[in-house]
Design an enzyme around this catalytic site. Structure first.
Site, PDB file in Angstrom:
ATOM      1  N   CYS A   1     107.541 -21.580  71.722  1.00  0.00           N
ATOM      2  CA  CYS A   1     108.333 -21.176  70.554  1.00  0.00           C
ATOM      3  C   CYS A   1     109.182 -19.933  70.871  1.00  0.00           C
ATOM      4  O   CYS A   1     110.212 -20.063  71.505  1.00  0.00           O
ATOM      5  CB  CYS A   1     107.419 -20.972  69.343  1.00  0.00           C
ATOM      6  SG  CYS A   1     108.343 -20.925  67.810  1.00  0.00           S
TER       7      CYS A   1
ATOM      8  N   GLU B   1      98.833 -24.863  70.391  1.00  0.00           N
ATOM      9  CA  GLU B   1      97.481 -24.429  69.989  1.00  0.00           C
ATOM     10  C   GLU B   1      97.014 -25.190  68.745  1.00  0.00           C
ATOM     11  O   GLU B   1      95.836 -25.182  68.415  1.00  0.00           O
ATOM     12  CB  GLU B   1      97.435 -22.913  69.781  1.00  0.00           C
ATOM     13  CG  GLU B   1      98.287 -22.346  68.662  1.00  0.00           C
ATOM     14  CD  GLU B   1      99.724 -22.025  69.069  1.00  0.00           C
ATOM     15  OE1 GLU B   1     100.241 -22.657  70.013  1.00  0.00           O
ATOM     16  OE2 GLU B   1     100.324 -21.145  68.418  1.00  0.00           O
TER      17      GLU B   1
ATOM     18  N   HIS C   1     103.990 -25.602  68.481  1.00  0.00           N
ATOM     19  CA  HIS C   1     102.829 -24.774  68.857  1.00  0.00           C
ATOM     20  C   HIS C   1     101.685 -25.643  69.380  1.00  0.00           C
ATOM     21  O   HIS C   1     101.000 -26.292  68.586  1.00  0.00           O
ATOM     22  CB  HIS C   1     102.376 -23.941  67.655  1.00  0.00           C
ATOM     23  CG  HIS C   1     103.320 -22.832  67.344  1.00  0.00           C
ATOM     24  ND1 HIS C   1     103.119 -21.533  67.758  1.00  0.00           N
ATOM     25  CD2 HIS C   1     104.510 -22.841  66.711  1.00  0.00           C
ATOM     26  CE1 HIS C   1     104.136 -20.791  67.381  1.00  0.00           C
ATOM     27  NE2 HIS C   1     105.000 -21.549  66.734  1.00  0.00           N
TER      28      HIS C   1
END
Lengths: 185, 226
Positions: A86, A170, A168
């Site tokens: 990002c 994660e 993202h």
């Protein structure tokens, strides 16, 4: 040892829990050691200690890093594997001649992987979590891995192990972080 | 930075508040009091007692009612955030979201519309590690609601302890439940902790339970000096 570059607005910020620790924890659980450094405190001698580099994301309103792109000029000469997430992707784009452009997106969306790569694998569709006000243009010579030319989801350098992803990993895609950490470069 | 914490009185909003207090100024707690027990966004059991928790923490609370209907409650949340921003001069909002993309996405959008920072300091945290952290740091957390198999009545009103965490860890492996209740399996209420200036003492309570769904309702509560 992997270097996690914290791009948040200040060192040890409240955002670090959200954008840096999940990457650190993912790496740790997969058996990879990493250390966190804020982008304003990275010195050359210290950078050399690390095998690969992850540039993390930031909060939606946090674009301070984009005012300090000069602090990332070392990336242009770095020969180590780099993954920008990002905000980190925005930094890579800016350093290699691309542009950071307004492109707000929040939430889970379909991501089209259009080109096979060591990081994202074969072309297919996956679901990714977007949280950004800005996207990027593709730096000259870079390869588009996911998305489309006006909406770059992922890219890579044509000759070096440098990757950027705007979503993202994660969130629901930790395998991307694990794969980056384990890629044989 | 002056922050407002979305506050239900459950462990996640309390612990998010702790993390926010360590880094910034928490100017207020924002509570949506939902009339819908199955609210998509807001913790409901014992929500009326969040006012006394705010007193125990020594932080002003802004509470607003909501009927808790799926998307209408988001408008209520935005109105509450907007009112808190104006009254307390907030620059950002803090949530206790851990994995719920549904919650996080909606709060992020509201913050964007209100030109506020959004912080989720528990985002993607390992849930079992987090539960242990709560206990080891001295938070006194009770289970105030259960909403899934295989939680039986013994969970209602019980304290979060190492023994219970071990059971939750086992249930995670066996049934893929979220050990912190992020999937709506259970709800909690916090009576004390290191950020509490006073602790809370339950004077009276009642339980209702049937078919793996139950509430531990606090009827009487008092503030006690520490």
């Amino acid at each position: 040892m992997i270097l996690l570059v914290d791009l948040c607005y200040e060192k040890d910020s409240l955002s670090q829990y959200e954008f840096v620790h999940p990457i650190f924890d993912t790496l740790k659980r997969s058996g990879f050691s990493s250390e966190i450094r804020h982008f304003t405190e990275l010195e050359r001698r210290e950078r050399e200690r690390f095998d690969r580099i992850v540039l993390t994301g930031t909060a939606l309103k946090d674009n301070d890093f984009a005012e300090r792109i000069d602090l990332f000029s070392w990336l242009a000469e770095c020969r180590k594997p780099i993954l920008g997430i990002c905000a980190g992707m925005q930094v890579i784009s800016a350093v290699f001649g691309g542009q950071i452009v307004p492109q707000p997106a929040i939430g889970l969306e379909a991501i089209s992987i259009i080109r096979e790569s060591a990081l994202l694998g074969e072309p297919r569709e996956i679901e990714g979590y977007h949280l950004h006000n800005y996207g990027v243009t593709l730096p000259e010579g870079f390869l588009l891995l996911a998305g489309k030319p006006g909406e770059v989801e992922a890219f890579c350098h044509p000759a070096r192990p440098i990757f950027g992803i705007v979503f993202h990993p994660e969130v629901r895609n930790r395998w991307i972080i694990e794969r980056f950490a384990g890629l044989p470069f | 930075m002056k922050l407002g914490v979305l506050f239900s009185g459950g462990k996640d909003s309390v612990y998010a508040c702790r993390r926010a207090m360590e880094k910034n100024e928490v100017a207020c707690l924002i509570t949506l009091v939902s009339e819908n027990l199955d609210s998509y966004m807001f913790h409901t059991p014992n929500i009326r007692h969040a006012k006394m928790q705010a007193e125990a923490l020594g932080i002003p609370q802004l509470a607003r009612p909501t009927r808790g209907e799926k998307e209408a409650e988001l408008a209520d949340l935005e109105a509450a955030i907007s009112a808190a921003k104006e009254r307390f001069g907030l620059q950002g909002i803090v949530t206790g979201a851990i994995e719920s993309v549904y919650q996080a996405t909606r709060v992020q959008r509201i913050c964007r519309a209100q030109d506020l920072w959004c912080f989720n300091p528990l985002w993607q945290i390992n849930q079992v590690d987090y539960l242990r952290q709560l206990v080891s740091e001295g938070f006194w957390v009770i289970i105030s609601g259960v909403f899934a198999y295989p939680f039986d009545e013994s969970w209602l009103g019980c304290a979060l302890t190492e023994e219970r965490i071990r059971i939750l860890e086992g249930l995670q492996k066996r049934y893929q439940i979220h050990p912190s209740g992020e999937g709506g399996e259970l709800e909690t209420f916090v009576l004390d902790g290191p950020i509490f200036l006073k602790r809370l003492n339950i004077l009276s309570s009642s339980k209702t339970y049937a078919n793996f769904r139950g509430f531990f309702t606090i009827n009487g509560l008092q503030l006690v000096d520490k």
